[in-house]
Design an enzyme around this catalytic site. Structure first.
Site, mmCIF file in Angstrom:
data_model
loop_
_atom_site.group_PDB
_atom_site.id
_atom_site.type_symbol
_atom_site.label_atom_id
_atom_site.label_comp_id
_atom_site.label_asym_id
_atom_site.label_seq_id
_atom_site.Cartn_x
_atom_site.Cartn_y
_atom_site.Cartn_z
ATOM 1 N N GLU A 59 4.468 2.127 9.997
ATOM 2 C CA GLU A 59 4.004 0.741 9.946
ATOM 3 C C GLU A 59 4.804 -0.210 10.828
ATOM 4 O O GLU A 59 4.239 -1.091 11.468
ATOM 5 C CB GLU A 59 3.988 0.224 8.506
ATOM 6 N N HIS A 128 -1.130 -0.669 -4.464
ATOM 7 C CA HIS A 128 -2.361 -0.634 -3.658
ATOM 8 C C HIS A 128 -3.314 -1.776 -4.029
ATOM 9 O O HIS A 128 -4.524 -1.645 -3.888
ATOM 10 C CB HIS A 128 -3.100 0.699 -3.833
HETATM 11 C C1 LIG Z 1 3.702 3.251 3.660
HETATM 12 C C2 LIG Z 1 2.348 3.787 3.389
HETATM 13 N N1 LIG Z 1 1.447 3.826 4.385
HETATM 14 C C3 LIG Z 1 0.208 4.308 4.151
HETATM 15 C C4 LIG Z 1 -0.155 4.757 2.918
HETATM 16 C C5 LIG Z 1 -1.535 5.307 2.653
HETATM 17 N N2 LIG Z 1 -1.444 6.761 2.461
HETATM 18 C C6 LIG Z 1 -1.335 7.289 1.231
HETATM 19 S S1 LIG Z 1 -1.092 8.925 1.266
HETATM 20 C C7 LIG Z 1 -1.165 8.976 2.936
HETATM 21 C C8 LIG Z 1 -0.981 10.273 3.647
HETATM 22 C C9 LIG Z 1 0.322 10.873 3.323
HETATM 23 O O1 LIG Z 1 0.510 12.065 3.997
HETATM 24 P P1 LIG Z 1 1.728 13.007 3.672
HETATM 25 O O2 LIG Z 1 3.002 12.241 3.672
HETATM 26 O O3 LIG Z 1 1.643 14.141 4.623
HETATM 27 O O4 LIG Z 1 1.498 13.495 2.191
HETATM 28 P P2 LIG Z 1 0.243 14.303 1.605
HETATM 29 O O5 LIG Z 1 -0.763 13.308 1.186
HETATM 30 O O6 LIG Z 1 -0.256 15.210 2.662
HETATM 31 O O7 LIG Z 1 0.791 15.037 0.441
HETATM 32 C C10 LIG Z 1 -1.377 7.691 3.451
HETATM 33 C C11 LIG Z 1 -1.496 7.371 4.880
HETATM 34 C C12 LIG Z 1 0.805 4.674 1.898
HETATM 35 N N3 LIG Z 1 0.519 5.046 0.648
HETATM 36 N N4 LIG Z 1 2.045 4.195 2.163
#
Ligand SMILES: Cc1ncc(C[n+]2csc(CCOP(=O)(O)OP(=O)(O)O)c2C)c(N)n1
Lengths: 326, 326
Positions: A59, A128
């Site tokens: 971000e 959220h």
């Molecule tokens: C700081 C932040 N940016 C964006 C999001 C939205 N978001 C939630 S889960 C996710 C993907 C996360 O990917 P990863 O870290 O690989 O974990 P996974 O879901 O694959 O277990 C995103 C972009 C968030 N929750 N927090």
């Protein structure tokens, strides 16, 4: 007139302006392949394969790079995914974007837009559900737009994409699916022009975003009690349309200001304070504010319903300022 | 393999309990019984199970939005977990948090997290506290591949390295960050390679092999407990289910998922146990049935529990329950 959704209105604004201006490009998490978590960009990647970009979860760079790209001749539209994650990269906005032009003695025109969803939805819980538009009104240096209808979304966003100053746009999650009339012809809505969504003579209710709809619902109910409510949608918070609000209060002599965000320190306090500074003698009752309790958005449905204001909260406030006088 | 049947079966049981909980949560969500949204751990069970047997009850973990498996493996009460998913008063957070914010300080779970990479700085802080208090506890910080692109990850690794903190960074590389593939958003082929920049050991392992996870985490925990400082472990796995329940998964083909399903950790470990003669059909049946019974009881508990009273939303901000009004 044809009807389209709020989300389609955003997509159209992007499509039209990107077709016109080759310097506009857009990026963020999950916006290219998926078209954004709420689907507003669905057809954008196909049309502009180089200018719609999925980014890593970074971000501070998503926001900070918007400044760099703008300084180097592009017009970035960076997505913040959820308003809560503005905090994640907040320094790039509050310390860089918002201060740059001023600190450098007006050297740059910052052609950049930050946009994304805010507000509550069905139990998205505390990380959220944020509505934090007030913070961007408090810190100087960015124009703040808060559309409530598909018509306003498209018109305001097209203006944002031609603005010479940075703009942040808050799109309420519960509004993306909302349908409304949007003309085929091109139009722009200037910033700083409130819209009277319903005329009335007894009480002025000033609101934005989802609370405009809650206020209209309240106005409808209150009309059965003989209370005639005027609903003003500010549409933009920086700048905000002081004149239209003052005029309305001079007519109705009563004011309620309603937003979804916390009541303490919410932008309603700013509006209320300006109104009493300017037209105190016209007021027949104290100005009331409607906002969330000063706690975080809880997960469980009955808790969320309790914390966040709705049409009933607006009705109660209006009845109170009227106090049987109507 | 020199491990006892009892030990190996305990790993199997943990994985089965997680799988059973997650299957049920998915089913309940699709039936509309759970508010909000949930992220499932199906296919990633070996990581939580293999890691957590190395921890004591008073060791700490930080979890993620995909945290049910971490909770269960650390010894959480699944009745309270299920009740929280329902938004009930008897849940871990009294209905205030939901799936994404479950915490249990009594077993060292410093919270799931709605913010990607939100747990890593918290883990660094717990590491500092352990060191200052001259304790021999450790912290395991779980995070996804997407999270490793946030500044918080890089800052936390550098921080824990210079102060030699007892923190194990356990990356769950499930190949996706919502709609985005890890290769598209990440500069390295192995997230473990990022350890080089912070002068700490980095190990990349098969995250679907529960024994590999156990042994690797064991070495890192021993190192951390004895003052050797942090380790970055990348456990490679695959996210079998959508990002959240209801994700249309437009970004991948079903065939790819099927191929990976053949490698899912429970089936794989089951085969190994059978080859070793350490899991009979009857035993296996009992383990699954017990897990099912446990989850059914949790569902019953959750369904019979009341929702919190709406006014409960105003509690828990401060210790004296003030601050919600003005
Ligand atoms: C700081 C932040 N940016 C964006 C999001 C939205 N978001 C939630 S889960 C996710 C993907 C996360 O990917 P990863 O870290 O690989 O974990 P996974 O879901 O694959 O277990 C995103 C972009 C968030 N929750 N927090």
């Amino acid at each position: 007139m044809r009807e389209i959704t709020f989300s389609e209105a955003l997509g159209e604004a992007m499509f039209e302006e990107m077709s016109r201006d080759p310097t506009i490009f857009t990026y963020g998490e999950d916006i290219a392949k998926q078209g954004g978590i709420f689907g507003a960009y669905k057809s954008l990647l196909g049309k502009f394969p180089d200018r719609v970009i999925d980014t890593p979860i970074s971000e501070e760079v998503i926001f900070g790079s918007a400044l760099g790209a703008a300084l180097a001749g592009m017009r970035p539209v960076a997505e913040f995914h959820f308003a809560d994650f503005l905090f994640t990269g907040m320094t790039a906005i509050a310390n860089q974007i918002m201060k740059f032009r001023y600190m450098t003695g007006g050297q740059a025109k910052l052609h950049l837009v930050l946009r994304g969803p805010d507000g509550i939805s069905k139990s998205a819980a505390a990380q959220h559900s944020e509505s934090i538009e007030t913070i961007f009104m408090h810190i100087p240096g960015i124009k703040v737009i808060v559309p409530s209808t598909p018509y306003d979304m498209k018109g305001l966003f097209k203006t944002a994409l031609r603005s010479d100053d940075p703009v942040i746009c808050f799109e309420h999650k519960m509004l993306y699916g909302l349908k409304g009339p949007v003309p085929e012809e091109e139009y722009y809505i200037p910033f700083g022009q409130a819209d009277i969504k319903k005329e009335g003579k007894d009480v002025t209710v000033v609101a934005t975003s989802r609370m405009v709809h809650e206020s209209l619902k309240a106005a409808k109910n209150l009309s059965k009690e003989g209370i005639d409510v005027e609903v003003i949608d500010l549409r933009t918070l920086v700048p905000w349309d002081r004149e239209k609000v003052l005029e309305s209060v001079k007519k109705t002599h009563r004011l309620v200001v309603a937003h979804e965000t916390w009541k303490r320190g919410g932008w309603s306090a700013e509006v209320a304070s300006v109104v009493q500074e300017e037209v105190f003698d016209y007021l027949d009752a104290p100005i009331l504010r409607v906002g969330a309790y000063n706690v975080h958005i809880p997960f469980s449905p009955p808790l969320q319903d309790f914390v966040v204001p709705d049409s009933k909260s607006v009705e109660d406030a209006v009845r109170k300022v009227v106090g049987g006088a109507v | 393999m020199e491990y006892s049947k009892e030990f190996l079966q305990s790993l199997y049981v943990t994985m089965v309990r997680i799988r059973t909980f997650e299957k049920k949560a998915e089913e309940l969500f699709l039936q509309g019984k759970l508010p909000g949204f949930i992220h499932l751990y199906i296919g990633e069970e070996a990581i939580a199970a293999g890691a957590m047997v190395n921890l004591r009850r008073d060791d700490y973990i930080t979890s993620t939005h995909r945290g049910h498996g971490h909770m269960i493996a650390k010894g959480a009460d699944i009745k309270k977990m299920m009740a929280e998913l329902y938004g009930k008063e008897t849940g871990y957070c009294k209905g205030k948090g939901g799936s994404m914010h479950i915490a249990d300080l009594s077993i060292g779970v410093l919270g799931a997290n709605g913010e990607v990479a939100g747990g890593l700085p918290i883990a660094a802080g717990a590491g500092m506290a352990i060191k200052l208090q001259k304790k021999d506890n450790v912290v395991v910080s779980f995070f996804g591949d997407g999270a490793s692109n946030r500044g918080a990850f890089h800052e936390a690794l550098n921080w824990c390295s210079i102060y030699k903190l007892p923190v194990i960074f356990l990356n769950e590389n499930n190949q996706f960050a919502s709609t985005e593939r890890v290769q598209e958003t990440t500069s390295v082929a192995n997230i473990a390679d990022r350890a080089i920049g912070y002068n700490i050991p980095g190990v990349s392992i098969d995250g679907n092999d529960v024994i590999a996870v156990y042994e690797t985490v064991k070495a890192a925990v021993e190192r951390a407990r004895s003052g050797g400082g942090p380790t970055l472990i990348e456990a490679k796995t695959y996210r079998i289910k959508g990002h959240f329940v209801g994700d249309p998964t437009l970004y991948r083909q079903e065939q790819e998922v099927e191929e990976h399903w053949a490698n899912e950790p429970i089936g794989r470990f089951e085969k190994r146990l059978k080859e070793l003669g350490m899991l009979g059909e009857e035993e296996k049946k009992n383990i699954w049935e017990l897990a099912k019974k446990e989850v059914e009881e949790a569902v019953k508990f959750a369904e019979e529990s009341p929702y919190p009273a709406p006014e409960e939303a105003l509690t828990d901000l401060f210790v004296d329950d003030t601050g919600y009004d003005y």
